[in-house]
Design a protein around this motif. Structure first.
Motif, PDB file in Angstrom:
ATOM      1  N   GLY A 184       0.790  -1.221   0.000  1.00 14.04           N
ATOM      2  CA  GLY A 184       0.000   0.000   0.000  1.00 14.04           C
ATOM      3  C   GLY A 184       0.820   1.268   0.000  1.00 14.04           C
ATOM      4  O   GLY A 184       0.551   2.185  -0.765  1.00 14.04           O
ATOM      5  N   PHE A 185       1.851   1.345   0.843  1.00 13.50           N
ATOM      6  CA  PHE A 185       2.633   2.569   0.932  1.00 13.50           C
ATOM      7  C   PHE A 185       3.384   2.833  -0.363  1.00 13.50           C
ATOM      8  O   PHE A 185       3.420   3.957  -0.861  1.00 13.50           O
ATOM      9  N   LEU A 186       3.984   1.806  -0.910  1.00 11.07           N
ATOM     10  CA  LEU A 186       4.781   1.999  -2.116  1.00 11.07           C
ATOM     11  C   LEU A 186       3.908   2.346  -3.320  1.00 11.07           C
ATOM     12  O   LEU A 186       4.242   3.242  -4.096  1.00 11.07           O
ATOM     13  N   SER A 187       2.788   1.680  -3.470  1.00 16.13           N
ATOM     14  CA  SER A 187       1.918   1.984  -4.603  1.00 16.13           C
ATOM     15  C   SER A 187       1.297   3.381  -4.467  1.00 16.13           C
ATOM     16  O   SER A 187       1.145   4.096  -5.463  1.00 16.13           O
ATOM     17  N   LEU A 188       0.961   3.778  -3.245  1.00 14.65           N
ATOM     18  CA  LEU A 188       0.437   5.135  -3.041  1.00 14.65           C
ATOM     19  C   LEU A 188       1.514   6.178  -3.301  1.00 14.65           C
ATOM     20  O   LEU A 188       1.231   7.240  -3.860  1.00 14.65           O
ATOM     21  N   ALA A 189       2.746   5.889  -2.914  1.00 17.07           N
ATOM     22  CA  ALA A 189       3.831   6.832  -3.156  1.00 17.07           C
ATOM     23  C   ALA A 189       4.062   7.012  -4.647  1.00 17.07           C
ATOM     24  O   ALA A 189       4.261   8.142  -5.125  1.00 17.07           O
ATOM     25  N   ILE A 190       4.016   5.937  -5.400  1.00 23.89           N
ATOM     26  CA  ILE A 190       4.178   6.026  -6.855  1.00 23.89           C
ATOM     27  C   ILE A 190       3.015   6.804  -7.460  1.00 23.89           C
ATOM     28  O   ILE A 190       3.208   7.632  -8.353  1.00 23.89           O
ATOM     29  N   LEU A 191       1.813   6.577  -6.956  1.00 24.05           N
ATOM     30  CA  LEU A 191       0.644   7.307  -7.446  1.00 24.05           C
ATOM     31  C   LEU A 191       0.783   8.808  -7.212  1.00 24.05           C
ATOM     32  O   LEU A 191       0.541   9.617  -8.108  1.00 24.05           O
ATOM     33  N   PHE A 192       1.212   9.206  -6.002  1.00 26.64           N
ATOM     34  CA  PHE A 192       1.382  10.624  -5.708  1.00 26.64           C
ATOM     35  C   PHE A 192       2.540  11.228  -6.495  1.00 26.64           C
ATOM     36  O   PHE A 192       2.512  12.396  -6.870  1.00 26.64           O
ATOM     37  N   PHE A 193       3.580  10.434  -6.762  1.00 25.48           N
ATOM     38  CA  PHE A 193       4.692  10.930  -7.568  1.00 25.48           C
ATOM     39  C   PHE A 193       4.243  11.211  -8.999  1.00 25.48           C
ATOM     40  O   PHE A 193       4.577  12.254  -9.574  1.00 25.48           O
ATOM     41  N   LEU A 252       1.174  11.823  -9.913  1.00 19.85           N
ATOM     42  CA  LEU A 252       0.280  12.978  -9.814  1.00 19.85           C
ATOM     43  C   LEU A 252       1.078  14.279  -9.743  1.00 19.85           C
ATOM     44  O   LEU A 252       0.713  15.274 -10.380  1.00 19.85           O
ATOM     45  N   ALA A 253       2.185  14.258  -9.008  1.00 16.82           N
ATOM     46  CA  ALA A 253       3.028  15.448  -8.920  1.00 16.82           C
ATOM     47  C   ALA A 253       3.645  15.788 -10.270  1.00 16.82           C
ATOM     48  O   ALA A 253       3.733  16.966 -10.646  1.00 16.82           O
ATOM     49  N   LEU A 254       4.080  14.774 -11.015  1.00 18.88           N
ATOM     50  CA  LEU A 254       4.657  15.026 -12.334  1.00 18.88           C
ATOM     51  C   LEU A 254       3.624  15.608 -13.298  1.00 18.88           C
ATOM     52  O   LEU A 254       3.906  16.564 -14.027  1.00 18.88           O
ATOM     53  N   VAL A 255       2.420  15.059 -13.281  1.00 17.62           N
ATOM     54  CA  VAL A 255       1.365  15.551 -14.164  1.00 17.62           C
ATOM     55  C   VAL A 255       0.978  16.974 -13.776  1.00 17.62           C
ATOM     56  O   VAL A 255       0.817  17.844 -14.642  1.00 17.62           O
ATOM     57  N   ALA A 256       0.873  17.233 -12.482  1.00 14.86           N
ATOM     58  CA  ALA A 256       0.511  18.577 -12.026  1.00 14.86           C
ATOM     59  C   ALA A 256       1.610  19.579 -12.379  1.00 14.86           C
ATOM     60  O   ALA A 256       1.318  20.731 -12.719  1.00 14.86           O
ATOM     61  N   ALA A 257       2.865  19.161 -12.304  1.00  8.10           N
ATOM     62  CA  ALA A 257       3.963  20.057 -12.663  1.00  8.10           C
ATOM     63  C   ALA A 257       3.944  20.359 -14.159  1.00  8.10           C
ATOM     64  O   ALA A 257       4.226  21.490 -14.574  1.00  8.10           O
ATOM     65  N   LEU A 258       3.617  19.365 -14.973  1.00  5.18           N
ATOM     66  CA  LEU A 258       3.541  19.593 -16.415  1.00  5.18           C
ATOM     67  C   LEU A 258       2.394  20.536 -16.779  1.00  5.18           C
ATOM     68  O   LEU A 258       2.510  21.333 -17.702  1.00  5.18           O
ATOM     69  N   VAL A 259       1.297  20.437 -16.053  1.00  5.82           N
ATOM     70  CA  VAL A 259       0.139  21.282 -16.322  1.00  5.82           C
ATOM     71  C   VAL A 259       0.379  22.696 -15.785  1.00  5.82           C
ATOM     72  O   VAL A 259      -0.162  23.661 -16.318  1.00  5.82           O
ATOM     73  N   GLY A 260       1.206  22.818 -14.761  1.00  3.12           N
ATOM     74  CA  GLY A 260       1.498  24.132 -14.205  1.00  3.12           C
ATOM     75  C   GLY A 260       0.905  24.371 -12.834  1.00  3.12           C
ATOM     76  O   GLY A 260       0.975  25.481 -12.320  1.00  3.12           O
ATOM     77  N   ALA A 261       0.318  23.365 -12.239  1.00  2.00           N
ATOM     78  CA  ALA A 261      -0.249  23.495 -10.900  1.00  2.00           C
ATOM     79  C   ALA A 261       0.849  23.216  -9.881  1.00  2.00           C
ATOM     80  O   ALA A 261       1.026  22.097  -9.413  1.00  2.00           O
TER      81      ALA A 261
END
Length: 73
Positions: free
Chosen positions: A25-34, A36-45
């Motif tokens: 759970g922790f590792l898969s959630l960490a990858i999910l948030f990572f 999400l962070a990459l996508v948000a950074a690409l979008v500009g959020a």
């Protein structure tokens, strides 16, 4: 699943799991948030990207601490 006969007990034995055979759970959630962070950074959020990266960092840290503890025990 099986019909219960009177006077006959059916024992169900759950397989014993080692501490590292969990759902991950922790590792898969960490990858999910990572991701999400990459996508948000690409979008500009930048706010969402920073928050998601902080959450991913903490989840990785918790995963590593629990992995070391489970290896030592």
């Amino acid at each position: 699943m099986f019909p219960q006969l009177p006077g006959v007990a059916i024992a169900t034995v759950a397989p014993a799991l080692s501490p590292l055979q969990g759902g991950g759970g922790f590792l898969s959630l960490a990858i999910l948030f990572f991701v999400l962070a990459l996508v948000a950074a690409l979008v500009g959020a930048r706010g969402i990207a920073g928050l998601s990266m902080e959450i991913a960092k903490w989840l990785i840290l918790i995963f590593l601490v629990l992995a070391v503890i489970s290896l030592l025990l």
